[in-house]
Write a protein that holds these residues in place. Structure first.
Motif, PDB file in Angstrom:
ATOM      1  N   LEU A  37      35.377   6.607  25.252  1.00 27.76           N
ATOM      2  CA  LEU A  37      35.593   4.923  24.829  1.00 27.76           C
ATOM      3  C   LEU A  37      34.794   4.502  25.959  1.00 27.76           C
ATOM      4  O   LEU A  37      34.352   3.554  25.400  1.00 27.76           O
ATOM      5  N   PHE A  38      34.408   4.451  27.382  1.00 28.11           N
ATOM      6  CA  PHE A  38      33.523   3.523  27.534  1.00 28.11           C
ATOM      7  C   PHE A  38      31.907   3.426  27.167  1.00 28.11           C
ATOM      8  O   PHE A  38      31.975   2.222  27.099  1.00 28.11           O
ATOM      9  N   LEU A  39      31.878   4.013  26.472  1.00 30.20           N
ATOM     10  CA  LEU A  39      30.229   4.334  25.755  1.00 30.20           C
ATOM     11  C   LEU A  39      30.855   3.043  24.257  1.00 30.20           C
ATOM     12  O   LEU A  39      30.217   2.216  24.345  1.00 30.20           O
ATOM     13  N   TYR A  40      31.790   3.257  23.616  1.00 30.44           N
ATOM     14  CA  TYR A  40      32.009   2.909  22.852  1.00 30.44           C
ATOM     15  C   TYR A  40      31.956   1.244  23.083  1.00 30.44           C
ATOM     16  O   TYR A  40      31.252   0.186  22.243  1.00 30.44           O
ATOM     17  N   LEU A  56      36.611  -4.130  22.110  1.00 29.61           N
ATOM     18  CA  LEU A  56      37.851  -3.792  22.362  1.00 29.61           C
ATOM     19  C   LEU A  56      38.815  -3.454  21.420  1.00 29.61           C
ATOM     20  O   LEU A  56      39.134  -2.546  21.070  1.00 29.61           O
ATOM     21  N   ALA A  57      38.016  -4.431  20.417  1.00 32.03           N
ATOM     22  CA  ALA A  57      38.702  -3.891  18.925  1.00 32.03           C
ATOM     23  C   ALA A  57      37.816  -2.872  18.599  1.00 32.03           C
ATOM     24  O   ALA A  57      38.861  -2.004  17.271  1.00 32.03           O
ATOM     25  N   PHE A  58      36.175  -2.773  18.339  1.00 30.52           N
ATOM     26  CA  PHE A  58      36.141  -1.291  18.124  1.00 30.52           C
ATOM     27  C   PHE A  58      36.388  -0.257  19.131  1.00 30.52           C
ATOM     28  O   PHE A  58      36.783   0.840  18.346  1.00 30.52           O
ATOM     29  N   GLY A  59      36.396  -0.270  20.097  1.00 32.70           N
ATOM     30  CA  GLY A  59      36.808   0.818  20.834  1.00 32.70           C
ATOM     31  C   GLY A  59      38.309   1.386  20.915  1.00 32.70           C
ATOM     32  O   GLY A  59      37.524   2.549  21.069  1.00 32.70           O
ATOM     33  N   PHE A  60      38.869   0.627  19.951  1.00 37.12           N
ATOM     34  CA  PHE A  60      39.995   0.729  20.392  1.00 37.12           C
ATOM     35  C   PHE A  60      41.225   1.046  18.586  1.00 37.12           C
ATOM     36  O   PHE A  60      42.037   1.030  18.240  1.00 37.12           O
ATOM     37  N   SER A  61      39.988   0.845  17.867  1.00 38.49           N
ATOM     38  CA  SER A  61      39.667   1.193  16.224  1.00 38.49           C
ATOM     39  C   SER A  61      40.721   2.891  16.124  1.00 38.49           C
ATOM     40  O   SER A  61      39.795   3.736  16.707  1.00 38.49           O
ATOM     41  N   THR A  62      41.719   2.992  15.819  1.00 37.71           N
ATOM     42  CA  THR A  62      42.536   3.646  15.521  1.00 37.71           C
ATOM     43  C   THR A  62      41.544   5.360  14.953  1.00 37.71           C
ATOM     44  O   THR A  62      41.889   6.421  15.937  1.00 37.71           O
ATOM     45  N   ALA A  75      31.783  11.563  17.723  1.00 40.30           N
ATOM     46  CA  ALA A  75      32.535  10.325  18.635  1.00 40.30           C
ATOM     47  C   ALA A  75      31.146  10.097  19.584  1.00 40.30           C
ATOM     48  O   ALA A  75      31.501   8.536  19.296  1.00 40.30           O
ATOM     49  N   HIS A  76      30.473  10.168  20.154  1.00 39.30           N
ATOM     50  CA  HIS A  76      28.617  11.189  20.557  1.00 39.30           C
ATOM     51  C   HIS A  76      27.678   9.359  20.107  1.00 39.30           C
ATOM     52  O   HIS A  76      27.368   8.786  20.195  1.00 39.30           O
ATOM     53  N   ALA A  77      28.023  10.206  18.665  1.00 41.45           N
ATOM     54  CA  ALA A  77      27.075   9.411  17.375  1.00 41.45           C
ATOM     55  C   ALA A  77      26.972   8.487  17.358  1.00 41.45           C
ATOM     56  O   ALA A  77      26.409   6.898  17.325  1.00 41.45           O
ATOM     57  N   ILE A  78      28.813   7.965  17.371  1.00 40.17           N
ATOM     58  CA  ILE A  78      29.121   6.476  16.481  1.00 40.17           C
ATOM     59  C   ILE A  78      29.303   5.662  17.191  1.00 40.17           C
ATOM     60  O   ILE A  78      28.587   4.746  17.754  1.00 40.17           O
ATOM     61  N   ALA A  79      29.131   6.332  19.529  1.00 41.93           N
ATOM     62  CA  ALA A  79      29.139   5.083  20.232  1.00 41.93           C
ATOM     63  C   ALA A  79      27.541   4.821  20.319  1.00 41.93           C
ATOM     64  O   ALA A  79      27.732   3.440  21.482  1.00 41.93           O
ATOM     65  N   TYR A  80      27.078   5.144  20.083  1.00 41.95           N
ATOM     66  CA  TYR A  80      25.266   5.118  20.117  1.00 41.95           C
ATOM     67  C   TYR A  80      24.718   4.124  18.662  1.00 41.95           C
ATOM     68  O   TYR A  80      23.612   3.089  18.800  1.00 41.95           O
ATOM     69  N   MET A  81      26.055   4.279  18.279  1.00 45.29           N
ATOM     70  CA  MET A  81      25.256   3.518  17.096  1.00 45.29           C
ATOM     71  C   MET A  81      25.189   1.649  17.351  1.00 45.29           C
ATOM     72  O   MET A  81      24.311   1.328  16.893  1.00 45.29           O
ATOM     73  N   PRO A  82      26.307   1.185  17.907  1.00 46.61           N
ATOM     74  CA  PRO A  82      25.831  -0.318  17.582  1.00 46.61           C
ATOM     75  C   PRO A  82      24.991  -0.648  18.667  1.00 46.61           C
ATOM     76  O   PRO A  82      23.787  -1.722  18.843  1.00 46.61           O
ATOM     77  N   LEU A 139      32.532   1.357   8.145  1.00 47.53           N
ATOM     78  CA  LEU A 139      33.371  -0.275   7.880  1.00 47.53           C
ATOM     79  C   LEU A 139      33.617  -0.252   9.535  1.00 47.53           C
ATOM     80  O   LEU A 139      34.071  -1.924   9.889  1.00 47.53           O
ATOM     81  N   GLU A 140      34.249   0.754  10.223  1.00 46.39           N
ATOM     82  CA  GLU A 140      34.524  -0.302  11.418  1.00 46.39           C
ATOM     83  C   GLU A 140      33.830  -0.594  12.890  1.00 46.39           C
ATOM     84  O   GLU A 140      34.617  -1.024  13.616  1.00 46.39           O
ATOM     85  N   LEU A 141      32.600  -0.636  12.277  1.00 46.92           N
ATOM     86  CA  LEU A 141      31.659  -0.515  13.651  1.00 46.92           C
ATOM     87  C   LEU A 141      31.695  -3.014  12.505  1.00 46.92           C
ATOM     88  O   LEU A 141      31.602  -3.733  12.844  1.00 46.92           O
ATOM     89  N   CYS A 142      31.278  -2.856  11.980  1.00 50.78           N
ATOM     90  CA  CYS A 142      31.185  -4.131  10.946  1.00 50.78           C
ATOM     91  C   CYS A 142      32.323  -5.216  10.845  1.00 50.78           C
ATOM     92  O   CYS A 142      31.716  -6.395  10.907  1.00 50.78           O
TER      93      CYS A 142
END
Length: 813
Positions: free
Chosen positions: A102-105, A128-134, A148-155, A414-417
């Motif tokens: 969550l911190f990485l998000y 906050l909006a990205f990190g807490f996306s359901t 989750a690990h891979a998604i966290a580094y995308m941004p 889309l959860e990033l965009c």
């Protein structure tokens, strides 16, 4: 220096805030508890043997015998020498799991928005909006940690790319290299593959913009810098990359050589996964509105509908006690979407989606188009078989697309965009470049669209939707029509509750923006209110599915399995054998035994095929071939019982004859009735040259023996004694790379027989035979990672020195 500290202080405070927020959401970790993640429990079972070996010897084994009859550990958390980018990743994930993810998000998305020159306060909102996306929270709940690990580094990867396009070539190169290196450390190539799609969309948007602005030279220079950064990031992960590349050729993600299915029907020949398997988890088109209304299609497969529900009354009418009914309604099957299993809806937030629509009318240029393009691209591909023509095109023609399953997970894009563009809606709201009239017009349209859609759903839900789930036929047959009608009633109720909730959030969001435009609210207060709305909205939904109830003691997670009496009985046998467990679940057998069971999304293809054809059917010929000494099944009373298989072939044996068959299909068919103790079969493959030098028939002396004398996960030692030259079959999985075979300390070749096992010719006399798994790919990759890490270190020092000098250069008078 004081100025620099003053500039850094807000960001330091923000990072401290992210730490506090991450620990607050997952607060049981402060008491030493761990979240119960089913996938991680299964992983622990699979990796127990290699973990124990490392603890006992201090060495890493790259082969395990504990799962699927034996396989490389490349996809089971293997650790490689000189993997310094992994050490950086570990340093960034300093919080207890899953708070670390969550911190990485939060951190990664915050940096992303800062690079886009967003004010840090709005960057916090976006994080906050990205990190807490359901969806991002749910995957932590079920244990999809590598995803989750891979998604966290995308941004963070996008941040580096954007810096390069902003002509900050050195900083952009360094950040892209490090971020992409960290992305690859996560070892979830499906998510990285999806990120590539978003980068392509971004690249197209920037190319069009560069053409219009006559800046193509800068564009292609940027592309060159980015290609170099990605190449270096791959080099930083060379060992894992090369090992995975080697392994994927043998995994079930590769092309099968078979032309039939286990039921002997013709098989569709593909170069990757089966089409139905790829699209099994296809997002329903109606389900799209889950992004906006959380339980639009009933939420997850097991929702708590409470004692006041129609389902509760239905259970009572079926004869359940009040206690039984109360327990059952905590996991009511309310989901009525298209996917077979859904833990929770992929909700991105009503307030955020409102801001996203609001931004569509205010934000202009390339930023808008690549974010909107990424959103639409991922949404359309997530439909899978529900938008068959597009999905079939990608499966058939886009490289590597057919290597990945669960197409719905591409929605991570889309959860990033969506939150990114939503925040830019607020950026445009707060600047003075837009007129009040334009802002009011954007507000009116966004309120009409989002509020209007929600209102239509509320007013006409009965005529628009049938609320029928794909499994309702089963419930009707099992419990009757009244039970199904009760489920539909509760589905409508959940739909209504969440639609009203969404409508309220839309109206509140619209009201806040209206009051700002009318100069009633100040910018800072608007940010605070939206922060509260986003947290209330997303955390409120997240806590329905991942909360403190999901935590257990740390000991229970670190040692999730307890040895049963059956396990203890089998463990008393100190010989080397395999266990096939029909009772205990996928990976518990691997925790205690050398097992034919296992839990992994990419096991060896040939093993999976043999399993589907024979092992799953309890074919005793094939079980014998794998030296399956114990079969755990239920006895007459339904209790687990260890049946000892006295006909198992043993660890190795000499056969009388070899027979070459025309194809892999013929070879696997032959296993059904093969007398594997005396005969072996093979089909043409790359070791065929070896077969040209061996005989087809052998004389077996009655005193001929071949015995296993030493066993480690990555090492097997045999003693053979045979007056004649013989051909030995070993009850071990054949894997073409990494195994070094020695006869009396001289290296020899071996080959694949019986579709999946190892075989080799053994000279007459007494001999010592050794199998050592010492993969060259690890040695080669480690050298590359060491050299690339040194290179990155030098470039990092040089780049930081250059930036320091540039930023501190005296200004000209």
């Amino acid at each position: 220096m004081q100025f620099s500290i003053k500039k850094l202080l807000p960001h330091v405070l923000v990072l401290l805030g992210f730490v506090i927020i991450s620990l607050a959401y997952f607060n049981p970790v402060l008491k030493g508890k761990a979240i119960y993640q089913n996938d991680i429990v299964q992983y622990i079972g699979m990796s127990k043997q290699q973990t124990d070996f490392k603890a006992e010897t201090g060495e890493e084994t790259y082969w395990t015998n504990s799962a699927f009859g034996g396989m490389p550990t490349y996809q089971l958390g293997a650790r490689y020498p000189h993997n310094y980018i992994k050490k950086l990743d570990s340093a960034l994930r300093f919080l207890p799991r899953p708070a670390d993810y969550l911190f990485l998000y939060l951190l990664s998305f915050y940096v992303f928005l800062l690079v886009l020159k967003v004010d840090f306060k709005l960057a916090v909102l976006g994080a906050l909006a990205f990190g807490f996306s359901t969806y991002l929270i749910i995957i932590l709940g079920v244990g999809h940690n590598s995803k989750a690990h891979a998604i966290a580094y995308m941004p963070l990867v996008l941040s580096g790319i954007l810096l390069v396009f902003q002509k900050r070539y050195i900083v952009g190169f360094l950040l892209t290299t490090i971020a992409m290196g960290l992305e690859l450390v996560a070892n979830h190539f499906q998510m990285t593959y999806y990120l590539m799609f978003l980068v392509i969309v971004l690249g197209i948007a920037y190319l069009v913009d560069a053409y219009k602005k006559q800046m193509l030279t800068h564009y292609f220079k940027s592309i060159g810098v980015l290609v170099a950064a990605v190449a270096l990031s791959i080099a930083l992960n060379a060992t894992n990359f090369l090992a995975t590349k080697e392994y994927v050729k043998e995994s079930k993600r590769s092309k099968s050589e078979l032309t039939i299915n286990p039921d002997r029907s013709p098989k569709e020949v593909t170069s990757g996964l089966d089409r139905d398997y790829i699209t099994q988890f296809s997002y329903g088109i109606t389900e799209t509105f889950n992004l906006f209304i959380p339980r639009f299609t009933g939420g997850g497969n097991a929702e708590d509908v409470g004692k006041d529900s129609a389902t509760y009354e239905a259970y009572r009418k079926l004869g359940a006690t009040t206690t039984q009914a109360a327990q059952e309604v905590k996991r009511a099957p309310t989901y009525w979407g298209d996917q077979p299993i859904v833990e929770a809806p992929a909700y991105v937030g009503a307030a955020i989606l409102f801001l996203f629509v609001f931004a569509l009318f205010l934000v202009k240029g390339r930023l808008k188009w690549w974010l909107v393009g990424g959103t639409l691209f991922s949404l359309l591909l997530s439909y899978g078989k529900n938008l068959g023509f597009l999905t079939d095109f990608f499966i058939d023609y886009i490289p590597l697309y057919n290597k990945f399953r669960a197409v719905s997970s591409i929605q991570v894009i889309l959860e990033l965009c969506i939150p990114a563009l939503a925040i830019f809606g607020l950026v445009r709201l707060f600047n003075d470049f837009e007129s009040k009239d334009d802002k009011l017009k954007a507000l009116k349209y966004s309120a009409i669209i989002t509020g209007g859609i929600t209102l239509v759903f509320l007013l006409f839900k009965a005529s628009l939707f049938d609320f029928v789930g794909s499994n309702d036929g089963f419930y009707r047959q099992s419990y009757g029509q009244d039970f199904v009608d009760a489920l539909k009633t509760d589905r409508k109720s959940l739909f209504t509750q969440d639609a009203i909730r969404t409508l309220i959030l839309v109206l509140l969001s619209a009201g806040v923006i209206y009051l700002f435009i009318k100069d009633t609210l100040k910018e800072r207060l608007v940010i605070v209110i939206f922060g509260a709305l986003i947290l209330f909205d997303l955390v409120g939904v997240d806590r329905r599915y991942v909360n403190n109830d999901d935590f257990v003691s740390g000991v229970k997670m670190s040692k999730p399995f307890q040895a049963s009496e059956v396990d203890k009985f089998i463990l008393n046998d100190k010989s080397h054998y395999r266990v096939f467990d029909l009772v205990s679940g996928p990976s518990k057998p691997s925790y205690y035994h050398n097992s034919l069971n296992g839990y992994n999304a990419a096991e060896l293809r040939r093993y999976r095929e043999v399993f589907d054809f024979y092992i799953a059917q309890n074919n005793i010929n094939v079980l014998n071939m794998f030296n399956t000494k114990y079969i755990v099944a239920q006895d007459e009373k339904g209790n687990a019982y260890p049946y000892e298989n006295e006909t198992a072939n043993g660890n190795a044996w000499f056969v009388k004859s070899l027979k070459m068959l025309d194809s892999a299909t013929e070879e696997i068919k032959a296993l059904d009735s093969l007398d594997s103790k005396n005969k072996a079969v093979y089909s043409p493959h790359k070791a065929l040259e070896y077969f040209k030098n061996i005989k087809n028939d052998y004389v077996i002396d009655s005193l001929a023996t071949i015995k296993l004398t030493e066993v480690k996960p990555n090492y097997l030692k045999y003693q053979s004694n045979n007056t004649n030259k013989g051909f030995a079959v070993f009850s071990e999985i054949y894997y073409p790379d990494g195994w070094k075979i020695l006869i009396d300390n001289e290296e020899v070749n071996h080959m694949r027989v019986n579709y999946i096992l190892r075989g080799m010719e053994v000279p007459a006399g007494k001999h010592t035979i050794e199998f050592k798994f010492d993969p060259d790919v690890v040695k080669t990759g480690s050298k590359i990672t060491l050299a690339s890490s040194i290179l990155l270190g030098l470039l990092l020092i040089s780049g930081l020195f250059y930036e320091f000098k540039r930023n501190n250069k005296p200004s000209k008078v």
